[in-house]
Write an enzyme that holds these catalytic residues in place. Structure first.
Site, mmCIF file in Angstrom:
data_model
loop_
_atom_site.group_PDB
_atom_site.id
_atom_site.type_symbol
_atom_site.label_atom_id
_atom_site.label_comp_id
_atom_site.label_asym_id
_atom_site.label_seq_id
_atom_site.Cartn_x
_atom_site.Cartn_y
_atom_site.Cartn_z
ATOM 1 N N ARG A 229 0.884 -1.174 -0.043
ATOM 2 C CA ARG A 229 0.076 0.124 -0.068
ATOM 3 C C ARG A 229 0.850 1.228 -0.125
ATOM 4 O O ARG A 229 1.818 1.187 0.487
ATOM 5 C CB ARG A 229 -0.830 0.174 1.286
ATOM 6 C CG ARG A 229 -1.981 -1.001 1.242
ATOM 7 C CD ARG A 229 -3.126 -1.029 0.124
ATOM 8 N NE ARG A 229 -4.244 -1.689 0.336
ATOM 9 C CZ ARG A 229 -4.251 -2.802 -0.553
ATOM 10 N NH1 ARG A 229 -3.434 -3.204 -1.064
ATOM 11 N NH2 ARG A 229 -5.295 -3.595 -0.238
ATOM 12 N N ASP A 253 3.669 -0.176 -7.628
ATOM 13 C CA ASP A 253 2.329 -0.744 -7.966
ATOM 14 C C ASP A 253 1.176 -0.263 -7.281
ATOM 15 O O ASP A 253 -0.001 -0.310 -7.869
ATOM 16 C CB ASP A 253 2.264 -2.302 -7.665
ATOM 17 C CG ASP A 253 1.240 -2.967 -8.443
ATOM 18 O OD1 ASP A 253 1.097 -2.494 -9.755
ATOM 19 O OD2 ASP A 253 0.421 -3.700 -7.667
ATOM 20 N N GLU A 258 -5.022 6.427 -5.992
ATOM 21 C CA GLU A 258 -5.449 5.769 -7.432
ATOM 22 C C GLU A 258 -6.777 6.130 -7.828
ATOM 23 O O GLU A 258 -7.747 6.280 -7.168
ATOM 24 C CB GLU A 258 -5.236 4.207 -6.834
ATOM 25 C CG GLU A 258 -3.958 3.853 -6.488
ATOM 26 C CD GLU A 258 -3.948 2.455 -6.157
ATOM 27 O OE1 GLU A 258 -4.825 1.674 -6.276
ATOM 28 O OE2 GLU A 258 -2.693 1.961 -5.533
ATOM 29 N N HIS A 276 -1.374 -0.890 -10.093
ATOM 30 C CA HIS A 276 -1.948 -1.824 -8.965
ATOM 31 C C HIS A 276 -2.302 -3.088 -9.666
ATOM 32 O O HIS A 276 -3.709 -3.414 -9.197
ATOM 33 C CB HIS A 276 -3.038 -1.095 -8.223
ATOM 34 C CG HIS A 276 -3.462 -1.543 -6.748
ATOM 35 N ND1 HIS A 276 -3.871 -0.886 -5.843
ATOM 36 C CD2 HIS A 276 -3.078 -2.999 -6.377
ATOM 37 C CE1 HIS A 276 -3.767 -1.653 -4.665
ATOM 38 N NE2 HIS A 276 -3.416 -2.827 -5.188
#
Length: 312
Positions: A229, A253, A258, A276
């Site tokens: 995270r 990632d 987001e 992600h």
């Protein structure tokens, strides 16, 4: 018993028929507007919610669903599910701990290799006809630090063995079932490794574990990979470290907002970015949905959850 599940996730749609074949009625609400509309329109019907960590589920939403009994979270993280509210409403929460660990570990190693070997710039060089020769480090003999030695961290550690890397880790507490070297803090972990992979869950307890001091300790030859995270790393400190050469590079990632990614990260040549997707693979998605089905079946048959989340 007829059970209706409010589905907030969007990444496993191809495998949702697994739940329908088990007899569950699904209400799909993959956007904020659809989510609010579904809760308002179907409040009396909804018995269960299927979400994921970044999407979460709020206390006011729980209060609006009088028949809600269980919240199932896809993936290991549940950082935006209001656990205190769930406890207050007498709900139970499950997650998908360990189900997608192989996929996440594969992606972590792919990001590490792409970053350290500078694959994106090498690829771009060939496509432009430049044939640039860049000497890059290898992984053999390097020290890999893993922040969080859960299912994902363990899968990464096993893969690291294939590259002859020495593995150390930091956890909430040392594990007695591994021979990897335990470091007493994230700072000590960063100071003792060449590559640092963040694999711990998000949430208040892990926020900014990798801060400016840890990045300074990692050093100008160090690389960091985050497949956990974004909140676990201090994004401002990370950006500054990358811009000033305090670390060699980063592969990310996950991001704070987001799908928005700061342009400053996009402008850097020592960063590899993916949207992600570490936990996404056909097998992982299918296994994740099957785990949800097994938890729902267990709960509505009065049996213990397979992967319960502690609410205290």
């Amino acid at each position: 018993m007829s059970v209706t599940v409010l589905v907030l996730v969007e990444a496993v749609n191809d495998y949702l028929p697994i739940l329908e074949q088990q007899g569950y009625t699904l209400i799909l609400a993959p956007t904020p507007a659809a989510r609010a509309a579904a809760i308002a329109e179907h409040a009396e019907r909804i018995d269960a919610v299927l979400t994921r960590g970044p999407l979460g589920f709020r206390g006011d939403e729980m209060a609006a669903l009088p028949h809600l009994k269980i919240i199932c979270v896809i993936g290991a993280g549940y950082e935006h599910v209001d656990l205190a509210a769930a406890r207050a409403h007498g709900l139970v929460v499950s997650n998908g701990a360990g189900v997608n660990a192989p996929s996440v570990a594969d992606h972590a190693m792919a990001l590490l290799l792409a970053l350290v070997r500078d694959i994106p710039r090498a690829d771009a060089s060939v496509r432009r006809g430049e044939w640039a020769k860049i000497t890059r480090p290898s992984l053999q003999g390097k020290r890999l630090g893993i922040l969080g030695l859960g299912a994902v961290g363990m899968a990464i550690a096993r893969r690291a063995g294939g590259f002859d890397m020495a593995v150390s880790y930091h956890n909430r507490r040392p594990r007695q079932d591994v021979s990897y070297e335990y470091r007493e803090s994230p700072l000590a972990l960063a100071a003792g490794c060449d590559f640092l992979i963040v694999a711990t869950p998000g949430g208040a307890q892990t926020r900014s574990m990798i801060d400016a001091a840890a990045l300074q300790a990692l050093g100008p030859q160090g690389f960091v990979v985050n497949i956990a995270r974004a909140s676990v790393t201090d994004s401002a400190a990370l950006l500054q470290a990358l811009e000033q050469g305090l670390i060699a590079g980063a592969a990310l990632d996950v991001f704070d907002d987001e799908p928005q990614v700061p342009d400053a990260f996009k402008a850097l040549t020592n960063v590899v970015l993916t949207p992600h997707v570490a936990g996404l693979s056909p097998q992982a998605s299918e296994d994740t949905v099957r785990m949800v089905g097994r938890n729902l079946e267990a709960f509505f048959n009065g049996q213990p959850l397979l992967t319960p989340v502690a609410l205290d």
